[in-house]
Design an enzyme around this catalytic site. Structure first.
Site, PDB file in Angstrom:
ATOM      1  N   ASP A 283      13.836  74.575  17.160  1.00 49.61           N
ATOM      2  CA  ASP A 283      15.084  74.691  17.925  1.00 49.61           C
ATOM      3  C   ASP A 283      15.859  75.867  17.334  1.00 49.61           C
ATOM      4  O   ASP A 283      16.583  75.744  16.354  1.00 49.61           O
ATOM      5  CB  ASP A 283      15.885  73.394  17.809  1.00 49.61           C
ATOM      6  CG  ASP A 283      17.157  73.417  18.645  1.00 49.61           C
ATOM      7  OD1 ASP A 283      17.624  74.521  19.007  1.00 49.61           O
ATOM      8  OD2 ASP A 283      17.707  72.328  18.909  1.00 49.61           O
ATOM      9  N   ARG A 286      19.766  75.719  17.044  1.00 53.00           N
ATOM     10  CA  ARG A 286      20.181  74.886  15.919  1.00 53.00           C
ATOM     11  C   ARG A 286      19.977  75.592  14.585  1.00 53.00           C
ATOM     12  O   ARG A 286      20.903  75.774  13.798  1.00 53.00           O
ATOM     13  CB  ARG A 286      19.389  73.581  15.944  1.00 53.00           C
ATOM     14  CG  ARG A 286      19.387  72.794  14.638  1.00 53.00           C
ATOM     15  CD  ARG A 286      18.174  71.878  14.604  1.00 53.00           C
ATOM     16  NE  ARG A 286      18.094  71.082  13.393  1.00 53.00           N
ATOM     17  CZ  ARG A 286      17.409  71.431  12.308  1.00 53.00           C
ATOM     18  NH1 ARG A 286      16.778  72.609  12.266  1.00 53.00           N
ATOM     19  NH2 ARG A 286      17.366  70.642  11.265  1.00 53.00           N
ATOM     20  N   GLU A 375      22.863  68.808   8.843  1.00 49.30           N
ATOM     21  CA  GLU A 375      22.543  68.797  10.272  1.00 49.30           C
ATOM     22  C   GLU A 375      22.423  67.335  10.673  1.00 49.30           C
ATOM     23  O   GLU A 375      21.348  66.757  10.611  1.00 49.30           O
ATOM     24  CB  GLU A 375      21.248  69.574  10.522  1.00 49.30           C
ATOM     25  CG  GLU A 375      21.073  69.964  11.998  1.00 49.30           C
ATOM     26  CD  GLU A 375      20.556  68.820  12.856  1.00 49.30           C
ATOM     27  OE1 GLU A 375      21.362  67.960  13.263  1.00 49.30           O
ATOM     28  OE2 GLU A 375      19.349  68.788  13.127  1.00 49.30           O
ATOM     29  N   GLU A 384      22.767  57.605  16.397  1.00 58.77           N
ATOM     30  CA  GLU A 384      22.138  57.411  15.092  1.00 58.77           C
ATOM     31  C   GLU A 384      23.118  57.465  13.930  1.00 58.77           C
ATOM     32  O   GLU A 384      22.726  57.281  12.780  1.00 58.77           O
ATOM     33  CB  GLU A 384      20.957  58.345  14.869  1.00 58.77           C
ATOM     34  CG  GLU A 384      19.780  57.965  15.729  1.00 58.77           C
ATOM     35  CD  GLU A 384      18.489  58.653  15.334  1.00 58.77           C
ATOM     36  OE1 GLU A 384      17.433  58.119  15.692  1.00 58.77           O
ATOM     37  OE2 GLU A 384      18.541  59.702  14.685  1.00 58.77           O
ATOM     38  N   HIS A 544      17.183  70.898  21.287  1.00 60.60           N
ATOM     39  CA  HIS A 544      16.437  69.639  21.358  1.00 60.60           C
ATOM     40  C   HIS A 544      17.350  68.456  21.664  1.00 60.60           C
ATOM     41  O   HIS A 544      16.876  67.372  21.981  1.00 60.60           O
ATOM     42  CB  HIS A 544      15.684  69.391  20.043  1.00 60.60           C
ATOM     43  CG  HIS A 544      16.547  69.035  18.882  1.00 60.60           C
ATOM     44  ND1 HIS A 544      17.218  69.975  18.121  1.00 60.60           N
ATOM     45  CD2 HIS A 544      16.870  67.833  18.350  1.00 60.60           C
ATOM     46  CE1 HIS A 544      17.891  69.361  17.167  1.00 60.60           C
ATOM     47  NE2 HIS A 544      17.700  68.063  17.280  1.00 60.60           N
TER      48      HIS A 544
END
Length: 609
Positions: A283, A286, A375, A384, A544
């Protein structure tokens, strides 16, 4: 699938190309958010994988010295004897090494194989039983994941000691003689023999019974010892582990913040393998977003102490070290940290970066830090619940005036006219090879859908429903309620609400004003770094994280200027705090209401698991 840039295509062509690309990713819509973090639940002892699940066997045993793998433990030990000059079983017998000495010996050799160049070429190896590593509890911690030698070396001695097959020493049974109750001796039936052959066969039968009893007793003993070993390793390492860097204990007390627990170790196991990290590293938005912030601001990293929460492969830690950080403390609680250790050593950063395995809420670090990088973002930003752990790290370890990277995030909310999900997952069940399967539609629409949305399908303005300044927000503030008003930009239909997030990095940790956007021009004007996970035209700009859709069972037919007014609710699920329970209450206010217009309002529940 198509890689072409959608911008400049006709509206119809653009939608067709985008939907074709969407089909290539729909199978990924329900996978877990792809990041690595640092938390270890109370029941996460990291050992459940040692037990076969539904018949799955442990990995084939590996040589103690080299990389060769063999079908059985016996062949491993035979190879060690003939090739490397070390007879493990004979040494254990001659030196009277007990269960724990043997475990330490295996793990010591495993560690030597990792750390010592040329160890795989060893042709002679001897011990005298007085070595310090035989007493060092750090070698109770498994070096090799799923190391089958650790729980089968005693079985080999059973088979190799047939002269003792008919004898059972009660002192060998775990728990003393009480353990005999767990293994019952064979109750012998009186048999009268009439011939020499019958007598010979009966003798062989009795010997076989004795051997079986001996095996059962020793198996009971081995299982009990291994369970004790598991418990001892968990207590010594996984509950309080700070890896072999021997970190100095911080005076900072463990956090009392309640954070999500990881039942059955699923969360951490999902980040233990290379494939998920490759997906994240690929990614570019990112990874390059973090890299550019660190490299373009080397002056604020130079000479500083940096904490990397959920270090994964160690990529962010190495960015920081390369930018001039004096010290980087890298924390993770997944097995991936062992690979990160090798990555850091391979790139020559072991003098700057130290790795610490444990739960950020409980781990003890040697000092406070100037910068925290992590991250942590999940689908819809908060899925999460890793931000909870980052905020705990902030409160425990960040010096006053320190910086978090990223510094701020926002959840944005809009709508789309894309109906492809309804076609793919709802209408599909109307005709399956000529059969109706309506029951399969149940609860499908309650699942928030993670997928890509084409920018051309956005039909309203976009609003912020949650602003998260990382320097000041609290864990309690991550559950939220937000009012919204969305206005139609054209005559069209609304088939789903859409959520995504933007991310900013600042040099000083100060809040980013709400009127500052995420475009390249705005970032440069305000000396910021950042990226968006929103709908984009170019595939190279996708992330992603994709976007999160809340699909309506029936599309809303609206005119330009009509408004959708409502309230968005976001809460952690009470059974699984890493999941999200989401609620959207709305009503439509028409710009030009007419008598007989259908009243459009709803109270919808969604979940993100």
């Amino acid at each position: 699938m198509s890689n072409r840039i959608l911008q400049g295509a006709t509206n119809g062509d653009s939608k067709a190309a985008f939907n074709a690309r969407r089909q290539s990713t729909i199978s990924q819509a329900y996978t877990q958010s792809e990041y690595s973090e640092s938390e270890f639940g109370e029941q996460d002892n990291g050992w459940d994988d040692w037990e076969d699940e539904e018949g799955m066997a442990a990995a084939d045993p590996k040589c103690l010295f080299c990389a060769e793998i063999f079908p059985s433990a016996k062949e491993v030990f035979d190879h060690c004897t003939t090739t490397h000059g070390f007879n493990f079983l004979q040494a254990r017998h001659n030196l009277h090494l007990d269960f724990y000495h043997s475990i330490r010996l295996i793990n010591y050799l495993r560690q030597q194989a990792l750390d010592v160049a040329g160890f795989d070429q060893t042709s002679t190896f001897e011990i005298n039983g007085k070595e310090e590593f035989l007493k060092d509890d750090k070698y109770l911690r498994p070096v090799l994941e799923d190391d089958s030698l650790l729980f089968c070396f005693e079985d080999l001695e059973i088979g190799d000691s047939e002269e003792h097959a008919g004898f059972v020493d009660p002192t060998l049974i775990a728990g003393g003689s009480a353990g005999l109750d767990m293994v019952k001796p064979v109750v012998r039936e009186e048999i009268i023999t009439t011939t020499e052959l019958e007598a010979k066969l009966l003798k062989q039968l009795r010997q076989a019974e004795e051997r079986l009893f001996a095996v059962e007793v020793q198996l009971h003993n081995t299982e009990a010892q291994f369970e004790e070993y598991r418990a001892r390793v968990k207590e010594s390492f996984f509950d309080t582990l700070v890896d072999d860097t021997k970190s100095v204990v911080s005076e900072v007390e463990p956090s009392t913040v309640v954070v999500p627990q990881d039942e059955n170790n699923y969360y951490f196991n999902s980040y233990a393998h290379s494939d998920i990290h490759q997906q994240m590293l690929n990614d570019r938005v990112r990874t390059e977003g973090y890299r550019d912030y660190i490299y373009e601001n080397k002056d604020i990293f130079k000479g500083k102490t940096v904490l990397d929460v959920g270090c994964g492969t160690g990529i962010l830690s190495m960015f920081a070290a390369k930018a001039g950080a004096a010290r980087v403390l890298s924390v993770d609680n997944s097995d991936i940290i062992e690979k990160a250790r090798q990555n850091i050593k391979e790139n020559g950063f072991e003098d700057v970066i130290t790795l610490h395995r444990g739960k950020i809420e409980e781990i003890k670090l040697p000092c406070k830090v100037d910068i925290i990088i992590s991250e942590w973002m999940g689908y819809f930003l908060l899925y999460e619940a890793m931000l909870d752990s980052v905020l705990v790290a902030r409160d425990r370890f960040l010096v006053p005036g320190g910086i978090l990277a990223p510094s701020q995030t926002r959840i944005l909310f809009t709508t789309t006219s894309d109906e492809s999900f309804l076609d793919d997952s709802i209408h599909y069940w109307n005709d399956v090879y000529g059969f109706k399967m309506s029951t399969m539609k149940e609860n499908v629409l309650r699942e928030a859908v993670v997928d890509f949305i084409s920018p051309e399908t956005i039909v309203t303005n976009t609003v912020t429903i949650k602003d998260l300044p990382h320097q000041t927000i609290t864990v309690a503030g991550l559950d939220f309620v937000s009012d919204f008003t969305l206005e139609m930009s054209r005559d069209d239909h609304v088939s789903a609400f859409v959520g995504y997030f933007d991310t900013w990095f600042t040099r000083d940790g100060k809040d980013v004003p709400l009127d500052v956007g995420i475009s390249e021009e705005e970032l440069k004007a305000h000396h910021l770094n950042g990226f968006t996970t929103g709908p984009v035209y170019m595939r190279s700009q996708e992330t992603h994280w994709k976007q999160t859709m809340f699909v309506l069972e029936k599309a809303l037919e609206l005119k330009k200027g009509d408004q959708i007014c409502g309230t968005f609710y976001c809460n952690k699920n009470h059974m699984n705090p890493r999941a999200l329970d989401l609620r959207i209450v709305y009503e439509v206010k028409r710009k030009e209401a007419k008598e007989g217009d259908e009243e459009l309002k709803a109270d919808l529940m969604f979940y993100l698991r």
